[in-house]
Design an enzyme around this catalytic site. Structure first.
Site, PDB file in Angstrom:
ATOM      1  N   HIS A 102      41.032 -85.993 -29.097  1.00 22.25           N
ATOM      2  CA  HIS A 102      41.330 -85.064 -28.007  1.00 22.25           C
ATOM      3  C   HIS A 102      40.847 -85.616 -26.675  1.00 22.25           C
ATOM      4  O   HIS A 102      39.885 -86.371 -26.613  1.00 22.25           O
ATOM      5  CB  HIS A 102      40.692 -83.692 -28.260  1.00 22.25           C
ATOM      6  CG  HIS A 102      39.219 -83.754 -28.521  1.00 22.25           C
ATOM      7  ND1 HIS A 102      38.702 -84.091 -29.750  1.00 22.25           N
ATOM      8  CD2 HIS A 102      38.149 -83.526 -27.729  1.00 22.25           C
ATOM      9  CE1 HIS A 102      37.384 -84.064 -29.703  1.00 22.25           C
ATOM     10  NE2 HIS A 102      37.019 -83.735 -28.481  1.00 22.25           N
ATOM     11  N   HIS A 104      39.601 -84.275 -22.925  1.00 26.17           N
ATOM     12  CA  HIS A 104      39.161 -83.138 -22.119  1.00 26.17           C
ATOM     13  C   HIS A 104      39.723 -83.293 -20.709  1.00 26.17           C
ATOM     14  O   HIS A 104      39.665 -84.380 -20.127  1.00 26.17           O
ATOM     15  CB  HIS A 104      37.637 -83.128 -21.965  1.00 26.17           C
ATOM     16  CG  HIS A 104      36.854 -82.973 -23.222  1.00 26.17           C
ATOM     17  ND1 HIS A 104      36.200 -81.799 -23.548  1.00 26.17           N
ATOM     18  CD2 HIS A 104      36.569 -83.838 -24.220  1.00 26.17           C
ATOM     19  CE1 HIS A 104      35.545 -81.968 -24.696  1.00 26.17           C
ATOM     20  NE2 HIS A 104      35.746 -83.196 -25.122  1.00 26.17           N
TER      21      HIS A 104
HETATM   22  P1  AMP Z   1      33.886 -83.345 -28.346  1.00 29.55           P
HETATM   23  O1  AMP Z   1      32.425 -82.996 -28.293  1.00 29.55           O
HETATM   24  O2  AMP Z   1      34.343 -84.317 -27.298  1.00 29.55           O
HETATM   25  O3  AMP Z   1      34.305 -83.753 -29.747  1.00 29.55           O
HETATM   26  O4  AMP Z   1      34.641 -82.016 -27.962  1.00 29.55           O
HETATM   27  C1  AMP Z   1      34.871 -80.989 -28.869  1.00 29.55           C
HETATM   28  C2  AMP Z   1      35.077 -79.755 -28.064  1.00 29.55           C
HETATM   29  O5  AMP Z   1      35.705 -78.796 -28.877  1.00 29.55           O
HETATM   30  C3  AMP Z   1      33.787 -79.115 -27.536  1.00 29.55           C
HETATM   31  O6  AMP Z   1      33.782 -79.173 -26.124  1.00 29.55           O
HETATM   32  C4  AMP Z   1      33.850 -77.679 -28.072  1.00 29.55           C
HETATM   33  O7  AMP Z   1      33.474 -76.726 -27.105  1.00 29.55           O
HETATM   34  C5  AMP Z   1      35.314 -77.528 -28.419  1.00 29.55           C
HETATM   35  N1  AMP Z   1      35.613 -76.606 -29.484  1.00 29.55           N
HETATM   36  C6  AMP Z   1      35.037 -76.528 -30.711  1.00 29.55           C
HETATM   37  N2  AMP Z   1      35.596 -75.537 -31.432  1.00 29.55           N
HETATM   38  C7  AMP Z   1      36.556 -74.989 -30.660  1.00 29.55           C
HETATM   39  C8  AMP Z   1      37.505 -73.931 -30.828  1.00 29.55           C
HETATM   40  N3  AMP Z   1      37.580 -73.228 -31.967  1.00 29.55           N
HETATM   41  N4  AMP Z   1      38.330 -73.635 -29.804  1.00 29.55           N
HETATM   42  C9  AMP Z   1      38.268 -74.333 -28.655  1.00 29.55           C
HETATM   43  N5  AMP Z   1      37.413 -75.341 -28.426  1.00 29.55           N
HETATM   44  C10 AMP Z   1      36.565 -75.663 -29.412  1.00 29.55           C
END
Ligand code: AMP
Ligand code: ZN
Length: 143
Positions: A102, A104
């Site tokens: 993903h 951001h």
């Molecule tokens: P990363 O730390 O770069 O892997 O980003 C993962 C992101 O996913 C984090 O910023 C979390 O806040 C987000 N996240 C985790 N679970 C969910 C969810 N159910 N809906 C939306 N965002 C989520």
């Protein structure tokens, strides 16, 4: 069990758990990050489960990244940030917590928006020869 059966983002894409959807087409899904580092903080993911940049098919990457400026532009129009960071974490040490690739999109509103990535530069620690050797070590693996 296949990795994707246990993946929170695959479940979001399939509608098995809720999300605040921003955009969807045949290749990608974009939705608000629950964490909302800033207002409008959005994640864009490929619909196929690929865990990180090292497993990301370049064709899938092309389809994903052609949507990134479109979503950035929409965030701009909605909230008028003064800047925007793209961020992609790969591996636990680099801050990855969900192992479905993903990107951001984090709009920036000013110096009070509490983001400090904490990177330090080391410009003076390398000679030009060392930089050339590092670049060569990488480029020798690009085919
Ligand atoms: P990363 O730390 O770069 O892997 O980003 C993962 C992101 O996913 C984090 O910023 C979390 O806040 C987000 N996240 C985790 N679970 C969910 C969810 N159910 N809906 C939306 N965002 C989520
Ligand atoms: Zn997944």
């Amino acid at each position: 069990m296949a990795e994707e059966n246990d993946c929170i983002f695959c479940k979001i894409i399939k509608g098995e758990i809720p999300s605040a959807k921003v955009y969807e087409d045949e290749d990608v899904y974009a939705f608000l990050d629950l964490g909302q580092i800033t207002k409008g903080h959005t994640l864009i993911v490929p619909k196929v489960h690929q865990k990180d940049i090292f497993h990301l098919d370049p064709e899938i990457a092309a389809k994903l990244f052609r949507r990134v400026p479109v979503i950035a532009d929409a965030i701009n129009k909605a909230f008028h940030p003064v800047g925007l960071n793209l961020l992609n974490n790969n591996g636990t040490l680099a801050g990855q917590s969900v192992f479905h690739y993903h990107v951001h999109l984090i709009p920036r509103y000013g110096k009070d928006d509490t983001i400090n990535f904490g990177f330090q530069t080391h410009t003076d620690d390398y000679t030009n020869e060392q930089r050339a050797a590092i670049a060569q070590a990488i480029s020798s693996h690009i085919h």
